[in-house]
Enzyme design. Structure first.
Site, PDB file in Angstrom:
ATOM      1  N   GLY A  17      60.619  30.065  27.898  1.00  0.00           N
ATOM      2  CA  GLY A  17      62.007  29.399  27.712  1.00  0.00           C
ATOM      3  C   GLY A  17      62.533  28.901  29.169  1.00  0.00           C
ATOM      4  O   GLY A  17      61.772  28.437  29.936  1.00  0.00           O
ATOM      5  N   LYS A  58      64.111  36.702  25.094  1.00  0.00           N
ATOM      6  CA  LYS A  58      65.432  37.032  24.968  1.00  0.00           C
ATOM      7  C   LYS A  58      65.146  38.999  24.849  1.00  0.00           C
ATOM      8  O   LYS A  58      64.167  39.111  24.137  1.00  0.00           O
ATOM      9  CB  LYS A  58      66.036  36.569  24.066  1.00  0.00           C
ATOM     10  CG  LYS A  58      66.581  35.180  24.147  1.00  0.00           C
ATOM     11  CD  LYS A  58      68.065  35.053  24.386  1.00  0.00           C
ATOM     12  CE  LYS A  58      68.394  33.747  25.007  1.00  0.00           C
ATOM     13  NZ  LYS A  58      68.445  32.642  23.967  1.00  0.00           N
ATOM     14  N   LYS A  92      77.467  41.376  36.543  1.00  0.00           N
ATOM     15  CA  LYS A  92      76.742  40.339  35.571  1.00  0.00           C
ATOM     16  C   LYS A  92      77.013  40.737  34.065  1.00  0.00           C
ATOM     17  O   LYS A  92      77.381  39.838  33.354  1.00  0.00           O
ATOM     18  CB  LYS A  92      75.381  40.366  35.933  1.00  0.00           C
ATOM     19  CG  LYS A  92      74.294  39.273  34.959  1.00  0.00           C
ATOM     20  CD  LYS A  92      74.541  37.994  36.060  1.00  0.00           C
ATOM     21  CE  LYS A  92      74.152  36.756  35.184  1.00  0.00           C
ATOM     22  NZ  LYS A  92      72.907  36.270  34.700  1.00  0.00           N
ATOM     23  N   PRO A 119      68.678  34.136  16.193  1.00  0.00           N
ATOM     24  CA  PRO A 119      69.339  35.676  16.331  1.00  0.00           C
ATOM     25  C   PRO A 119      69.987  35.659  17.786  1.00  0.00           C
ATOM     26  O   PRO A 119      69.750  34.981  18.834  1.00  0.00           O
ATOM     27  CB  PRO A 119      67.978  36.511  16.374  1.00  0.00           C
ATOM     28  CG  PRO A 119      67.040  35.856  15.611  1.00  0.00           C
ATOM     29  CD  PRO A 119      67.358  34.242  15.828  1.00  0.00           C
ATOM     30  N   GLU A 164      71.647  37.889  21.313  1.00  0.00           N
ATOM     31  CA  GLU A 164      71.377  38.888  22.213  1.00  0.00           C
ATOM     32  C   GLU A 164      72.433  39.834  22.273  1.00  0.00           C
ATOM     33  O   GLU A 164      72.828  40.462  23.377  1.00  0.00           O
ATOM     34  CB  GLU A 164      71.134  38.155  23.704  1.00  0.00           C
ATOM     35  CG  GLU A 164      70.221  39.072  24.361  1.00  0.00           C
ATOM     36  CD  GLU A 164      69.860  38.271  25.919  1.00  0.00           C
ATOM     37  OE1 GLU A 164      70.568  37.352  26.163  1.00  0.00           O
ATOM     38  OE2 GLU A 164      68.493  38.511  26.273  1.00  0.00           O
TER      39      GLU A 164
HETATM   40  N1  LIG Z   1      68.705  30.557  30.751  1.00  0.00           N
HETATM   41  C1  LIG Z   1      69.385  30.872  31.822  1.00  0.00           C
HETATM   42  O1  LIG Z   1      69.900  29.959  32.440  1.00  0.00           O
HETATM   43  C2  LIG Z   1      69.726  32.513  31.700  1.00  0.00           C
HETATM   44  C3  LIG Z   1      70.518  32.974  33.033  1.00  0.00           C
HETATM   45  C4  LIG Z   1      70.738  34.197  33.113  1.00  0.00           C
HETATM   46  C5  LIG Z   1      69.999  35.134  32.475  1.00  0.00           C
HETATM   47  N2  LIG Z   1      69.219  34.688  31.270  1.00  0.00           N
HETATM   48  C6  LIG Z   1      68.555  35.595  30.627  1.00  0.00           C
HETATM   49  O2  LIG Z   1      67.195  35.490  30.547  1.00  0.00           O
HETATM   50  C7  LIG Z   1      66.689  35.794  29.442  1.00  0.00           C
HETATM   51  C8  LIG Z   1      65.743  34.662  28.829  1.00  0.00           C
HETATM   52  O3  LIG Z   1      66.623  33.367  28.535  1.00  0.00           O
HETATM   53  P1  LIG Z   1      66.153  32.084  28.201  1.00  0.00           P
HETATM   54  O4  LIG Z   1      67.446  31.400  28.474  1.00  0.00           O
HETATM   55  O5  LIG Z   1      64.917  31.776  28.895  1.00  0.00           O
HETATM   56  O6  LIG Z   1      65.785  32.230  26.553  1.00  0.00           O
HETATM   57  P2  LIG Z   1      64.999  31.137  25.901  1.00  0.00           P
HETATM   58  O7  LIG Z   1      65.336  30.007  26.403  1.00  0.00           O
HETATM   59  O8  LIG Z   1      65.612  31.483  24.404  1.00  0.00           O
HETATM   60  O9  LIG Z   1      63.398  31.729  25.976  1.00  0.00           O
HETATM   61  C9  LIG Z   1      62.913  32.728  25.423  1.00  0.00           C
HETATM   62  C10 LIG Z   1      61.375  32.355  25.131  1.00  0.00           C
HETATM   63  O10 LIG Z   1      60.866  33.497  24.767  1.00  0.00           O
HETATM   64  C11 LIG Z   1      59.687  33.247  23.871  1.00  0.00           C
HETATM   65  N3  LIG Z   1      59.535  34.250  22.937  1.00  0.00           N
HETATM   66  C12 LIG Z   1      60.032  34.932  22.206  1.00  0.00           C
HETATM   67  N4  LIG Z   1      59.521  35.973  21.460  1.00  0.00           N
HETATM   68  C13 LIG Z   1      58.258  35.731  21.932  1.00  0.00           C
HETATM   69  C14 LIG Z   1      56.996  36.411  21.835  1.00  0.00           C
HETATM   70  N5  LIG Z   1      56.913  37.302  20.885  1.00  0.00           N
HETATM   71  N6  LIG Z   1      55.926  35.736  22.263  1.00  0.00           N
HETATM   72  C15 LIG Z   1      55.795  34.893  23.036  1.00  0.00           C
HETATM   73  N7  LIG Z   1      57.213  34.177  23.368  1.00  0.00           N
HETATM   74  C16 LIG Z   1      58.179  34.618  22.899  1.00  0.00           C
HETATM   75  C17 LIG Z   1      60.491  32.102  23.235  1.00  0.00           C
HETATM   76  O11 LIG Z   1      59.550  31.310  22.290  1.00  0.00           O
HETATM   77  P3  LIG Z   1      59.910  30.100  21.327  1.00  0.00           P
HETATM   78  O12 LIG Z   1      60.259  28.689  22.151  1.00  0.00           O
HETATM   79  O13 LIG Z   1      58.723  30.178  20.566  1.00  0.00           O
HETATM   80  O14 LIG Z   1      61.109  30.571  20.367  1.00  0.00           O
HETATM   81  C18 LIG Z   1      61.329  31.273  24.254  1.00  0.00           C
HETATM   82  O15 LIG Z   1      60.346  30.354  24.772  1.00  0.00           O
HETATM   83  C19 LIG Z   1      67.725  36.270  28.376  1.00  0.00           C
HETATM   84  O16 LIG Z   1      67.885  37.580  28.516  1.00  0.00           O
HETATM   85  C20 LIG Z   1      68.784  35.617  28.852  1.00  0.00           C
HETATM   86  O17 LIG Z   1      70.091  36.107  28.542  1.00  0.00           O
HETATM   87  C21 LIG Z   1      69.021  33.355  30.997  1.00  0.00           C
END
Ligand SMILES: NC(=O)c1ccc[n+]([C@@H]2O[C@H](COP(=O)([O-])OP(=O)(O)OC[C@H]3O[C@@H](n4cnc5c(N)ncnc54)[C@H](OP(=O)(O)O)[C@@H]3O)[C@@H](O)[C@H]2O)c1
Length: 304
Positions: free
Chosen positions: A12, A74, A179, A259, A261
């Site tokens: 992601g 997530k 955070k 879903p 978090e």
């Molecule tokens: N984005 C930010 O700027 C940010 C900043 C600070 C903290 N965070 C934290 O970082 C974490 C990741 O966030 P994110 O924004 O990167 O989330 P995201 O964009 O929703 O990405 C999560 C990825 O995990 C993949 N995934 C889920 N289940 C999987 C499985 N069983 N096997 C393989 N891949 C799987 C999803 O695949 P699909 O594409 O197929 O659904 C998606 O690509 C979270 O805890 C979030 O709170 C994010």
């Protein structure tokens, strides 16, 4: 040169940026574990765009043990990623968990086959513009923070020479709670109101936020975080300086019917409060309401 074998699980916003940056170092041999095949990732950083070839696996049964796992799903998807961890991990592996919340060891450890679990605070913004296109934005200070410990320097070394700056801190617990404090107001309130950060300009929302924050500060202190007497007010004040048009990940997940978090955020506060016999009625209300939304989203039943 023996290259470090690294698997990035979850492509992601956060995992995409991590995979792109790690691939820039010739010392890293990076494999992406994802649910769809992506052979090239477009990576935007400042005014530059690069196209980065990826080695992607979509079938966990084809994965092999690695030195490092970067787990960037997530929090609620850790269990579904267990088949990946089962094949990738040995007791010599370190799983760096790039997720919001606390209690990363408890969440991931049971699936990690004796591997070391290294929690990381994510400060960078990783935006997924398309399944094969991500953008890195630095917010302030370090991009990632890990606790002082035997694996910290080696983890920072993975990103040497890349745009990601890794900090190491003995005060990790305190930073983790700071955070979490931002997240326990930003995410549930934007998701429930279906409004971006501009909603925090309302006086009633600020009152509610302070109530949620004061509960969480008391719990964080009981857990050992060094939070200031005016921590709740300071967090809210800093927060009010963020752009009104910015959304949160729970807001976007809510709009997209995915879903949420919530268990890893307000749920973590409520669970820790229970251990200390502290009351958290407002965090409990956020947890109950958003668990109901999340469950309906997961079941696809939240339709008019
Ligand atoms: N984005 C930010 O700027 C940010 C900043 C600070 C903290 N965070 C934290 O970082 C974490 C990741 O966030 P994110 O924004 O990167 O989330 P995201 O964009 O929703 O990405 C999560 C990825 O995990 C993949 N995934 C889920 N289940 C999987 C499985 N069983 N096997 C393989 N891949 C799987 C999803 O695949 P699909 O594409 O197929 O659904 C998606 O690509 C979270 O805890 C979030 O709170 C994010």
């Amino acid at each position: 040169m023996t290259r470090r074998k690294i698997a990035v699980v979850g492509l992601g916003g956060i995992g995409g940026v991590a995979a792109a940056c790690l691939s820039l170092s010739p010392e890293n041999d990076v494999t992406v574990c994802a649910r769809r095949q992506i052979d090239t990732l477009t990576f935007d950083h400042h005014d530059d765009t690069s196209r980065i070839p990826l080695k992607t696996l979509t079938d966990p049964s084809l994965a092999e043990p690695v030195d490092w796992v970067i787990l960037s799903t997530k929090a609620q998807d850790v269990a579904s990623a267990a088949p990946w961890l089962d094949k990738l991990c040995t007791p010599k592996t370190t799983v760096a968990v790039l997720q919001n919340g606390i209690s990363h060891e408890q969440r991931v450890g049971p699936h990690a086959k004796g591997a070391t679990v290294l929690p990381a605070i994510v400060y960078y913004n990783g935006e997924r513009l398309a399944p094969d296109h991500v953008r890195l934005r630095h917010i302030s200070g370090h991009d990632l923070l890990v606790p002082t410990g035997p694996q910290s320097d080696a983890f920072a070394g993975l990103f040497e020479g890349t745009p990601i700056d890794v900090g190491i801190s003995a005060e990790f617990l305190t930073y983790q709670w700071r955070k979490l404090l931002v997240n326990v107001i930003a995410n549930p309130i934007t998701a429930l109101t279906r409004q971006r950060l501009g909603v925090f300009q309302r006086a009633d929302i600020q009152d509610l936020s302070l109530g949620i924050l004061r509960e969480a500060v008391a719990v964080g202190r009981a857990e050992g975080a060094q939070l200031r007497d005016n921590e709740a007010e300071a967090i809210l004040e800093t927060f009010l300086g963020y752009p009104a048009e910015a959304g949160t990940s729970m807001y976007f997940d809510c709009l997209a019917g995915r879903p949420l978090e919530i268990e890893a955020l307000n749920g973590a506060v409520v669970a820790a409060a229970r251990r200390h016999g502290l009351p958290t009625p407002l965090n409990g209300a956020m947890l109950t309401l958003l668990t109901a939304v999340s469950d309906a989203n997961a079941a696809g039943t939240d339709t008019p």
